[in-house]
Design an enzyme around this catalytic site. Structure first.
Site, PDB file in Angstrom:
ATOM      1  N   ASP A   6     -18.691 -25.797 -19.468  1.00  0.00           N
ATOM      2  CA  ASP A   6     -17.342 -25.486 -18.961  1.00  0.00           C
ATOM      3  C   ASP A   6     -17.274 -23.987 -18.685  1.00  0.00           C
ATOM      4  O   ASP A   6     -18.103 -23.216 -19.172  1.00  0.00           O
ATOM      5  CB  ASP A   6     -16.265 -25.886 -19.970  1.00  0.00           C
ATOM      6  N   SER A   7     -16.247 -23.606 -17.933  1.00  0.00           N
ATOM      7  CA  SER A   7     -16.047 -22.181 -17.666  1.00  0.00           C
ATOM      8  C   SER A   7     -15.721 -21.425 -18.960  1.00  0.00           C
ATOM      9  O   SER A   7     -15.928 -20.223 -19.037  1.00  0.00           O
ATOM     10  CB  SER A   7     -14.906 -22.007 -16.670  1.00  0.00           C
ATOM     11  N   TYR A  38     -12.321 -20.098 -13.790  1.00  0.00           N
ATOM     12  CA  TYR A  38     -12.902 -20.442 -12.496  1.00  0.00           C
ATOM     13  C   TYR A  38     -11.828 -20.794 -11.457  1.00  0.00           C
ATOM     14  O   TYR A  38     -12.059 -20.698 -10.267  1.00  0.00           O
ATOM     15  CB  TYR A  38     -13.814 -21.671 -12.635  1.00  0.00           C
ATOM     16  N   GLY A  39     -10.663 -21.270 -11.959  1.00  0.00           N
ATOM     17  CA  GLY A  39      -9.681 -21.918 -11.083  1.00  0.00           C
ATOM     18  C   GLY A  39      -9.168 -21.098  -9.923  1.00  0.00           C
ATOM     19  O   GLY A  39      -8.721 -21.654  -8.919  1.00  0.00           O
ATOM     20  N   CYS A  69     -15.842 -29.663 -16.812  1.00  0.00           N
ATOM     21  CA  CYS A  69     -14.948 -28.749 -16.113  1.00  0.00           C
ATOM     22  C   CYS A  69     -14.583 -29.420 -14.793  1.00  0.00           C
ATOM     23  O   CYS A  69     -15.483 -29.696 -13.974  1.00  0.00           O
ATOM     24  CB  CYS A  69     -15.669 -27.429 -15.865  1.00  0.00           C
ATOM     25  N   ASN A  70     -13.304 -29.709 -14.602  1.00  0.00           N
ATOM     26  CA  ASN A  70     -12.893 -30.376 -13.362  1.00  0.00           C
ATOM     27  C   ASN A  70     -13.115 -29.484 -12.148  1.00  0.00           C
ATOM     28  O   ASN A  70     -13.462 -29.955 -11.066  1.00  0.00           O
ATOM     29  CB  ASN A  70     -11.416 -30.752 -13.437  1.00  0.00           C
ATOM     30  N   CYS A 208      -7.721 -30.860 -15.888  1.00  0.00           N
ATOM     31  CA  CYS A 208      -8.386 -29.620 -16.295  1.00  0.00           C
ATOM     32  C   CYS A 208      -8.644 -29.765 -17.791  1.00  0.00           C
ATOM     33  O   CYS A 208      -7.730 -30.149 -18.540  1.00  0.00           O
ATOM     34  CB  CYS A 208      -7.489 -28.415 -16.020  1.00  0.00           C
ATOM     35  N   THR A 209      -9.870 -29.486 -18.199  1.00  0.00           N
ATOM     36  CA  THR A 209     -10.218 -29.776 -19.596  1.00  0.00           C
ATOM     37  C   THR A 209      -9.578 -28.796 -20.586  1.00  0.00           C
ATOM     38  O   THR A 209      -9.662 -29.011 -21.794  1.00  0.00           O
ATOM     39  CB  THR A 209     -11.750 -29.796 -19.783  1.00  0.00           C
TER      40      THR A 209
HETATM   41  N1  DGL Z   1     -11.497 -26.199 -17.765  1.00  0.00           N
HETATM   42  C1  DGL Z   1     -11.759 -26.124 -16.391  1.00  0.00           C
HETATM   43  C2  DGL Z   1     -11.313 -27.340 -15.619  1.00  0.00           C
HETATM   44  O1  DGL Z   1     -11.421 -28.421 -16.151  1.00  0.00           O
HETATM   45  C3  DGL Z   1     -11.622 -24.846 -15.643  1.00  0.00           C
HETATM   46  C4  DGL Z   1     -10.593 -23.890 -15.978  1.00  0.00           C
HETATM   47  C5  DGL Z   1     -10.785 -22.556 -15.302  1.00  0.00           C
HETATM   48  O2  DGL Z   1     -11.775 -21.895 -15.630  1.00  0.00           O
HETATM   49  O3  DGL Z   1      -9.954 -22.204 -14.468  1.00  0.00           O
HETATM   50  O4  DGL Z   1     -10.917 -27.259 -14.489  1.00  0.00           O
END
Ligand code: DGL
Length: 295
Positions: A6-7, A38-39, A69-70, A208-209
């Site tokens: 994941d990020s 990451y978003g 991570c979605n 989003c996780t």
């Molecule tokens: N937890 C991540 C997801 O499922 C990413 C969150 C992020 O880094 O913005 O999208």
């Protein structure tokens, strides 16, 4: 070891469910805290960061990796599987590695049909089919359109409403208090409902996780009766089924001869190990020790 990526900390919500559902497996967790969130990043950036992390997890001995991570799954998974992984396998002459993502089990749960049904003739509508779903996710996940696209291929009658929650991950990672987070979630839910002009979705997805950390805020803000799908447990069930179909990735049997060796878990971060470890209990239920790594 199964790699889980994941990020940052969000993937720990998935890892927790994986360890409960698959206690006999060993896991190596990598949080790219040094580059999170990451978003809000552009797609090329997310793709490059995801590939670098996957490559690193392979170098650590993982043969199966789950993108927990979605955002990484929505942006990078298909391209990574169809180009980078195939090229890498061809170079190494070793096709025995796989990368999976959290998007697939969610799409299956929304569409209520198996992933591969997208290539088949239309199926009869399942009983109690979803008619509308509200998906809450990062800005980049929403912009990829992956959820509506993949649901639409399998269940074209399902209405998919997407709501980006741009600041939520950053505020969760920053340790914002529950009052602030509840207020943010309530505003995002209100914005999603406004898109439905008075109608109410029958299903909601925290895409989003990181968001399971604020699941109670979503449950409180959503109208009564909305079914809130639980991504960590759906992903864990899906991985358990995958291991039955692909026993070559199941490590149970590797340990059968030395059953006294317990399954292992390691936690790596590209950020500051102390900081990542201190926040981990919010997502994993207990404090864990992260080791810093760079690649
Ligand atoms: N937890 C991540 C997801 O499922 C990413 C969150 C992020 O880094 O913005 O999208």
């Amino acid at each position: 070891m199964i790699g889980v990526f994941d990020s940052g900390d969000g993937g720990l919500t998935v890892l927790k469910a994986l360890t409960e559902r698959l206690p006999e497996q060993s896991f190596l967790y990598l949080g790219d805290h040094g580059n999170a969130p990451y978003g809000g990043r552009d797609s090329e950036d997310i793709y490059e960061l995801t590939v670098a992390s996957v490559d690193f997890l392979f170098s650590q001995g993982c043969r199966l990796i789950l993108l927990a991570c979605n955002t990484a799954s929505a942006v990078a998974l298909r391209r990574l599987q169809q180009t980078w992984l195939q090229d890498r396998d061809a170079q190494l002459g070793d096709p025995g590695r796989r990368v999976l993502g959290v998007l697939v089990p969610m799409v299956e749960a929304i569409a209520k049909v198996p992933w591969h049904s997208a290539n088949q003739r239309p199926q009869p509508k399942p009983r109690s089919a979803t008619s509308s779903v509200a998906i809450f996710a990062t800005r980049r996940t929403v912009e990829t359109g992956s959820f509506p696209l993949e649901v639409g291929l399998r269940a074209p009658d399902v209405e998919v409403i997407q709501q980006a929650c741009p600041d939520l991950v950053a505020r969760i990672e920053a340790g914002a208090d529950q009052d602030e987070l509840h207020g943010m979630v309530a505003a995002y839910v209100e914005a999603a409902l406004a898109k439905m002009a008075g109608r109410v979705p029958d299903t909601a997805v925290l895409g989003c996780t990181h968001y399971p950390h604020v699941a109670s805020a979503f449950a409180a803000a959503l109208p009564d009766g909305v079914d809130l799908l639980d991504q960590p447990s759906l992903t864990a069930e899906s991985l358990a089924e995958y291991l039955v179909r692909h026993p070559e990735f199941d490590q149970k049997d590797d340990r059968a001869e030395s059953s006294s060796v317990p399954p292992k878990m390691r936690f790596l971060t590209t950020g500051a190990a102390d900081h990542a470890g201190a926040k981990a209990s919010l997502f994993f239920g207990r404090r864990v020790t992260f080791e810093a790594c760079s690649f």
